[in-house]
Scaffold this motif. Structure first.
Motif, PDB file in Angstrom:
ATOM      1  N   LYS B  69     -38.977 -30.106  45.428  1.00  0.00           N
ATOM      2  CA  LYS B  69     -38.282 -29.931  44.150  1.00  0.00           C
ATOM      3  C   LYS B  69     -37.183 -30.976  43.967  1.00  0.00           C
ATOM      4  O   LYS B  69     -36.615 -31.479  44.930  1.00  0.00           O
ATOM      5  CB  LYS B  69     -37.682 -28.532  44.102  1.00  0.00           C
ATOM      6  N   ASN B  70     -36.899 -31.281  42.703  1.00  0.00           N
ATOM      7  CA  ASN B  70     -35.813 -32.193  42.367  1.00  0.00           C
ATOM      8  C   ASN B  70     -34.511 -31.397  42.443  1.00  0.00           C
ATOM      9  O   ASN B  70     -34.161 -30.685  41.513  1.00  0.00           O
ATOM     10  CB  ASN B  70     -36.054 -32.758  40.963  1.00  0.00           C
ATOM     11  N   LEU B  71     -33.792 -31.520  43.545  1.00  0.00           N
ATOM     12  CA  LEU B  71     -32.644 -30.647  43.820  1.00  0.00           C
ATOM     13  C   LEU B  71     -31.341 -31.177  43.210  1.00  0.00           C
ATOM     14  O   LEU B  71     -31.138 -32.394  43.121  1.00  0.00           O
ATOM     15  CB  LEU B  71     -32.483 -30.488  45.330  1.00  0.00           C
ATOM     16  N   ARG B  72     -30.474 -30.249  42.845  1.00  0.00           N
ATOM     17  CA  ARG B  72     -29.165 -30.621  42.310  1.00  0.00           C
ATOM     18  C   ARG B  72     -28.348 -31.419  43.314  1.00  0.00           C
ATOM     19  O   ARG B  72     -27.549 -32.269  42.954  1.00  0.00           O
ATOM     20  CB  ARG B  72     -28.365 -29.355  41.972  1.00  0.00           C
ATOM     21  N   GLY B  73     -28.535 -31.121  44.584  1.00  0.00           N
ATOM     22  CA  GLY B  73     -27.721 -31.759  45.619  1.00  0.00           C
ATOM     23  C   GLY B  73     -28.105 -33.192  45.941  1.00  0.00           C
ATOM     24  O   GLY B  73     -27.446 -33.841  46.752  1.00  0.00           O
ATOM     25  N   PHE B  74     -29.186 -33.696  45.345  1.00  0.00           N
ATOM     26  CA  PHE B  74     -29.618 -35.060  45.671  1.00  0.00           C
ATOM     27  C   PHE B  74     -28.537 -36.075  45.287  1.00  0.00           C
ATOM     28  O   PHE B  74     -27.892 -35.947  44.246  1.00  0.00           O
ATOM     29  CB  PHE B  74     -30.913 -35.412  44.926  1.00  0.00           C
ATOM     30  N   ARG B  75     -28.385 -37.113  46.134  1.00  0.00           N
ATOM     31  CA  ARG B  75     -27.350 -38.125  45.911  1.00  0.00           C
ATOM     32  C   ARG B  75     -27.911 -39.495  45.564  1.00  0.00           C
ATOM     33  O   ARG B  75     -27.198 -40.331  45.016  1.00  0.00           O
ATOM     34  CB  ARG B  75     -26.532 -38.301  47.204  1.00  0.00           C
ATOM     35  N   HIS B  76     -29.160 -39.765  45.985  1.00  0.00           N
ATOM     36  CA  HIS B  76     -29.721 -41.115  45.846  1.00  0.00           C
ATOM     37  C   HIS B  76     -29.739 -41.543  44.385  1.00  0.00           C
ATOM     38  O   HIS B  76     -30.323 -40.871  43.524  1.00  0.00           O
ATOM     39  CB  HIS B  76     -31.136 -41.115  46.430  1.00  0.00           C
ATOM     40  N   GLY B  77     -29.093 -42.678  44.098  1.00  0.00           N
ATOM     41  CA  GLY B  77     -28.854 -43.109  42.737  1.00  0.00           C
ATOM     42  C   GLY B  77     -30.098 -43.438  41.933  1.00  0.00           C
ATOM     43  O   GLY B  77     -30.084 -43.374  40.707  1.00  0.00           O
ATOM     44  N   GLU B  78     -31.178 -43.775  42.607  1.00  0.00           N
ATOM     45  CA  GLU B  78     -32.367 -44.213  41.870  1.00  0.00           C
ATOM     46  C   GLU B  78     -33.158 -43.055  41.269  1.00  0.00           C
ATOM     47  O   GLU B  78     -34.090 -43.283  40.491  1.00  0.00           O
ATOM     48  CB  GLU B  78     -33.286 -45.027  42.791  1.00  0.00           C
ATOM     49  N   GLY B  79     -32.820 -41.827  41.681  1.00  0.00           N
ATOM     50  CA  GLY B  79     -33.473 -40.664  41.078  1.00  0.00           C
ATOM     51  C   GLY B  79     -34.900 -40.428  41.537  1.00  0.00           C
ATOM     52  O   GLY B  79     -35.622 -39.633  40.933  1.00  0.00           O
ATOM     53  N   ASN B  80     -35.315 -41.121  42.588  1.00  0.00           N
ATOM     54  CA  ASN B  80     -36.698 -40.959  43.067  1.00  0.00           C
ATOM     55  C   ASN B  80     -36.754 -40.357  44.479  1.00  0.00           C
ATOM     56  O   ASN B  80     -37.675 -40.668  45.254  1.00  0.00           O
ATOM     57  CB  ASN B  80     -37.444 -42.299  43.013  1.00  0.00           C
ATOM     58  N   SER B  81     -35.786 -39.494  44.781  1.00  0.00           N
ATOM     59  CA  SER B  81     -35.749 -38.912  46.132  1.00  0.00           C
ATOM     60  C   SER B  81     -37.010 -38.138  46.463  1.00  0.00           C
ATOM     61  O   SER B  81     -37.486 -38.176  47.611  1.00  0.00           O
ATOM     62  CB  SER B  81     -34.534 -37.999  46.275  1.00  0.00           C
ATOM     63  N   THR B  82     -37.569 -37.431  45.478  1.00  0.00           N
ATOM     64  CA  THR B  82     -38.791 -36.671  45.785  1.00  0.00           C
ATOM     65  C   THR B  82     -39.925 -37.611  46.224  1.00  0.00           C
ATOM     66  O   THR B  82     -40.737 -37.242  47.072  1.00  0.00           O
ATOM     67  CB  THR B  82     -39.266 -35.819  44.586  1.00  0.00           C
ATOM     68  N   ALA B  83     -39.960 -38.807  45.672  1.00  0.00           N
ATOM     69  CA  ALA B  83     -41.001 -39.763  46.074  1.00  0.00           C
ATOM     70  C   ALA B  83     -40.818 -40.185  47.532  1.00  0.00           C
ATOM     71  O   ALA B  83     -41.800 -40.340  48.273  1.00  0.00           O
ATOM     72  CB  ALA B  83     -40.980 -40.998  45.158  1.00  0.00           C
ATOM     73  N   HIS B  84     -39.577 -40.358  47.969  1.00  0.00           N
ATOM     74  CA  HIS B  84     -39.323 -40.684  49.384  1.00  0.00           C
ATOM     75  C   HIS B  84     -39.779 -39.541  50.295  1.00  0.00           C
ATOM     76  O   HIS B  84     -40.368 -39.773  51.351  1.00  0.00           O
ATOM     77  CB  HIS B  84     -37.836 -40.971  49.606  1.00  0.00           C
ATOM     78  N   VAL B  85     -39.482 -38.315  49.888  1.00  0.00           N
ATOM     79  CA  VAL B  85     -39.865 -37.166  50.720  1.00  0.00           C
ATOM     80  C   VAL B  85     -41.387 -37.051  50.797  1.00  0.00           C
ATOM     81  O   VAL B  85     -41.966 -36.882  51.882  1.00  0.00           O
ATOM     82  CB  VAL B  85     -39.256 -35.864  50.167  1.00  0.00           C
ATOM     83  N   LYS B  86     -42.050 -37.172  49.658  1.00  0.00           N
ATOM     84  CA  LYS B  86     -43.517 -37.085  49.656  1.00  0.00           C
ATOM     85  C   LYS B  86     -44.127 -38.200  50.505  1.00  0.00           C
ATOM     86  O   LYS B  86     -45.153 -37.998  51.172  1.00  0.00           O
ATOM     87  CB  LYS B  86     -44.044 -37.169  48.216  1.00  0.00           C
ATOM     88  N   SER B  87     -43.511 -39.370  50.487  1.00  0.00           N
ATOM     89  CA  SER B  87     -43.969 -40.484  51.314  1.00  0.00           C
ATOM     90  C   SER B  87     -43.969 -40.096  52.794  1.00  0.00           C
ATOM     91  O   SER B  87     -44.955 -40.307  53.509  1.00  0.00           O
ATOM     92  CB  SER B  87     -43.048 -41.688  51.075  1.00  0.00           C
TER      93      SER B  87
END
Lengths: 132, 132, 132
Positions: B69-87
């Motif tokens: 899920k796209n979490l409120r707590g995410f910090r990464h500025g590019e907004g693609n943290s879910t893509a990193h996790v899925k990777s």
């Protein structure tokens, strides 16, 4: 097979071990092939992901925590079942190509040890197999 | 090490690269061993899964989206943290046996590039190591 | 490449195949290198995790079930989409170092076949590549 020690400082943490692995590849004299790294623990793992922005690591750990919930139905007495699950999700090994003596990683890639039940003294095993 | 380009057309997509990988194995002349494929990107990955029914790919991407899920707590500025996790969940590499010059895959298996932050021009690196 | 049969008895199950894999490594006479094990199915996988406490296996399957939900949006007609997703989360292959003729696994590690759509007659393929 070479052993590399990894010291973790927190319960959950990603430790970039790219440099230590590269140094061992160089020491072994492997020019072209595959570098295999094995995590010898069941509550830790290995992954290849972002090397630059520490916020990606933060978000990765937060996401895994959201995904792998501490369920009422868990039976394992040590209370670290989520660490075992995260270990299998990341995987106990990674393998990375070696080209002309260097680990072949993308511009933003690092090889990271994933601690899910630290802090502890850990280790990984490295093996290089030559390519055709 | 050989480089294979992969062009993705959507934000999230599985691209079957089995044929291109097989052609490179044949060109390299590897008869028996392991074919290692490395994804050089941190918002994409590789997997071996269903080759036949496109609905499985649809369901796989839907499931990963539900899970990560796209979490409120995410910090990464590019907004693609879910893509990193899925990777990291899929993994940056797969390795497949080569037997008598052919990739040894089960009847329903394909080797797929997993795009999680496209569309982009991507590439994978291929290395073959001979077996005993 | 050698084929090892794996018989599963339940819909979801982890089967410890460490001993059978070790016996094949010994039969092949590999002293040092990498043992690659490939799962030839798209609704099963392989992992390296806890070998001792069966409660860890129970918690692993429970956790995967909580994580990979049976979604309304699924299209795949066979109704086993969650098994395909779990297959990719665990991965279709593992590779384990071989040192002095023995699989190099941590004290608590086993190599397990992960059945997600059984019971079935399954098989894995084993390949050994020698190290430098």
């Amino acid at each position: 097979m070479r052993t590399l020690p990894v010291t973790t400082a927190r319960r959950e943490q990603l430790v970039d071990i790219t440099r230590a692995v590269q140094e061992t590849v160089s020491a072994l004299g492997c020019r072209d092939g595959i570098c295999h790294v094995h995590c010898a623990h069941t509550t830790a793992g290995l992954t290849v992901n972002e090397n630059a922005d520490p916020d990606v690591v933060h978000d990765m750990l937060l996401s895994l925590d959201d995904m792998v919930k501490n369920l009422r139905g868990f039976r394992h007495g040590e209370g670290n079942s989520t660490a075992h699950v995260k270990s299998s999700l990341m995987g106990a090994h990674v393998s990375v190509p070696i080209a002309d003596g260097r680990l072949a990683l993308g511009k933003w890639q690092a090889l990271s040890f994933c601690e899910f039940d630290g802090p502890r003294q850990r280790h990984v095993w490295m093996t290089c197999t030559p390519s055709l």
